[in-house]
Design a protein around this motif. Structure first.
Motif, PDB file in Angstrom:
ATOM      1  N   THR A 237      -3.486   3.051  -1.224  1.00  0.00           N
ATOM      2  CA  THR A 237      -3.920   2.410  -2.569  1.00  0.00           C
ATOM      3  C   THR A 237      -2.531   1.476  -2.923  1.00  0.00           C
ATOM      4  OG1 THR A 237      -2.296   3.598  -3.770  1.00  0.00           O
ATOM      5  CG2 THR A 237      -5.425   4.124  -3.481  1.00  0.00           C
TER       6      THR A 237
ATOM      7  N   ASP B 102     -14.993   2.969   5.754  1.00  0.00           N
ATOM      8  CA  ASP B 102     -14.120   1.719   5.050  1.00  0.00           C
ATOM      9  C   ASP B 102     -12.649   2.459   5.585  1.00  0.00           C
ATOM     10  OD1 ASP B 102     -16.249   0.967   3.821  1.00  0.00           O
ATOM     11  OD2 ASP B 102     -16.349   2.597   2.233  1.00  0.00           O
ATOM     12  N   GLY B 103     -11.979   0.915   5.322  1.00  0.00           N
ATOM     13  CA  GLY B 103     -10.360   1.304   5.750  1.00  0.00           C
ATOM     14  C   GLY B 103     -10.556   0.872   7.338  1.00  0.00           C
TER      15      GLY B 103
ATOM     16  N   TYR C 216      -4.373  -8.131   3.955  1.00  0.00           N
ATOM     17  CA  TYR C 216      -5.153  -7.265   3.755  1.00  0.00           C
ATOM     18  C   TYR C 216      -6.438  -8.218   3.910  1.00  0.00           C
ATOM     19  CZ  TYR C 216      -5.251  -8.526  -0.804  1.00  0.00           C
ATOM     20  OH  TYR C 216      -4.962  -8.911  -1.996  1.00  0.00           O
TER      21      TYR C 216
ATOM     22  N   LEU D 274      -6.487  -1.807  -4.854  1.00  0.00           N
ATOM     23  CA  LEU D 274      -6.843  -1.996  -3.366  1.00  0.00           C
ATOM     24  C   LEU D 274      -7.234  -0.786  -2.845  1.00  0.00           C
ATOM     25  CD1 LEU D 274      -5.463  -5.414  -2.228  1.00  0.00           C
ATOM     26  CD2 LEU D 274      -7.751  -4.738  -2.369  1.00  0.00           C
TER      27      LEU D 274
ATOM     28  N   ASN E 150      -7.407   1.653   1.163  1.00  0.00           N
ATOM     29  CA  ASN E 150      -7.958   1.774   2.057  1.00  0.00           C
ATOM     30  C   ASN E 150      -8.440   3.629   2.337  1.00  0.00           C
ATOM     31  OD1 ASN E 150      -7.863   2.398   5.560  1.00  0.00           O
ATOM     32  ND2 ASN E 150      -5.504   1.065   5.734  1.00  0.00           N
ATOM     33  N   SER E 151      -9.494   3.594   2.539  1.00  0.00           N
ATOM     34  CA  SER E 151      -9.899   5.236   3.032  1.00  0.00           C
ATOM     35  C   SER E 151      -9.526   5.582   3.931  1.00  0.00           C
ATOM     36  CB  SER E 151     -11.527   5.356   3.445  1.00  0.00           C
ATOM     37  OG  SER E 151     -11.785   4.880   3.956  1.00  0.00           O
TER      38      SER E 151
ATOM     39  N   PRO F 183      -9.233   7.619  -1.646  1.00  0.00           N
ATOM     40  CA  PRO F 183      -8.258   6.637  -1.478  1.00  0.00           C
ATOM     41  C   PRO F 183      -6.887   6.985  -0.775  1.00  0.00           C
ATOM     42  CG  PRO F 183      -8.963   6.401  -3.947  1.00  0.00           C
ATOM     43  CD  PRO F 183      -9.022   7.830  -3.234  1.00  0.00           C
TER      44      PRO F 183
ATOM     45  N   CYS G 139     -10.420  -2.918   3.273  1.00  0.00           N
ATOM     46  CA  CYS G 139     -10.875  -2.378   1.298  1.00  0.00           C
ATOM     47  C   CYS G 139     -11.235  -2.491   0.832  1.00  0.00           C
ATOM     48  CB  CYS G 139      -8.980  -2.586   1.549  1.00  0.00           C
ATOM     49  SG  CYS G 139      -7.965  -3.980   0.884  1.00  0.00           S
TER      50      CYS G 139
ATOM     51  N   PHE H 167       0.589  -1.134   0.170  1.00  0.00           N
ATOM     52  CA  PHE H 167       0.174  -0.406   0.214  1.00  0.00           C
ATOM     53  C   PHE H 167       1.220   1.056   0.226  1.00  0.00           C
ATOM     54  CE2 PHE H 167      -2.848  -3.536   1.587  1.00  0.00           C
ATOM     55  CZ  PHE H 167      -3.921  -2.681   0.600  1.00  0.00           C
TER      56      PHE H 167
END
Length: 103
Positions: free
Chosen positions: A99, A63-64, A32, A87, A89-90, A96, A74, A5
């Motif tokens: 990412t 999210d995340g 993840y 992918l 993960n906020s 994003p 994610c 990420f």
């Protein structure tokens, strides 16, 4: 499953470059867990990957983050035509923030 990420990547090219560099330097990636999947047309996927710093309507602030097992939670963003996936993960934001290229 593990992925590399990158934080606040601008676009897919920057993410690809950072991923190549991290692999060359021996980084392994983070575990993840996909919690949601968003399927986009090829046109929409390309538009998404041109600007990772843009808020997305399908990303919720919830999210995340990570789960109790330490896996990164994610969203899998899938290109319906090519099968490519990113992918996201906020980490509590609507864009994003982190990412990764799913392999």
């Amino acid at each position: 499953m593990k992925a590399l990420f990158g934080r606040k990547m601008v676009d897919i090219e920057e993410l690809r470059d950072a991923t190549r560099k991290a692999k060359k330097e021996g980084f392994v990636g983070s575990a993840y867990k996909v919690t949601k999947e968003v399927a986009l047309s090829d046109i929409d996927f390309k538009e998404f990957t041109k600007d990772f710093l843009k808020d997305q309507p399908w990303i919720d602030k919830a999210d995340g983050g990570s789960n109790p097992s330490g896996e990164i939670r994610c969203i899998r963003v899938l290109n319906l035509q090519t099968g490519a996936s990113i992918l996201v993960n906020s980490e509590g934001y609507n864009y994003p923030r982190y990412t990764a290229i799913e392999e």
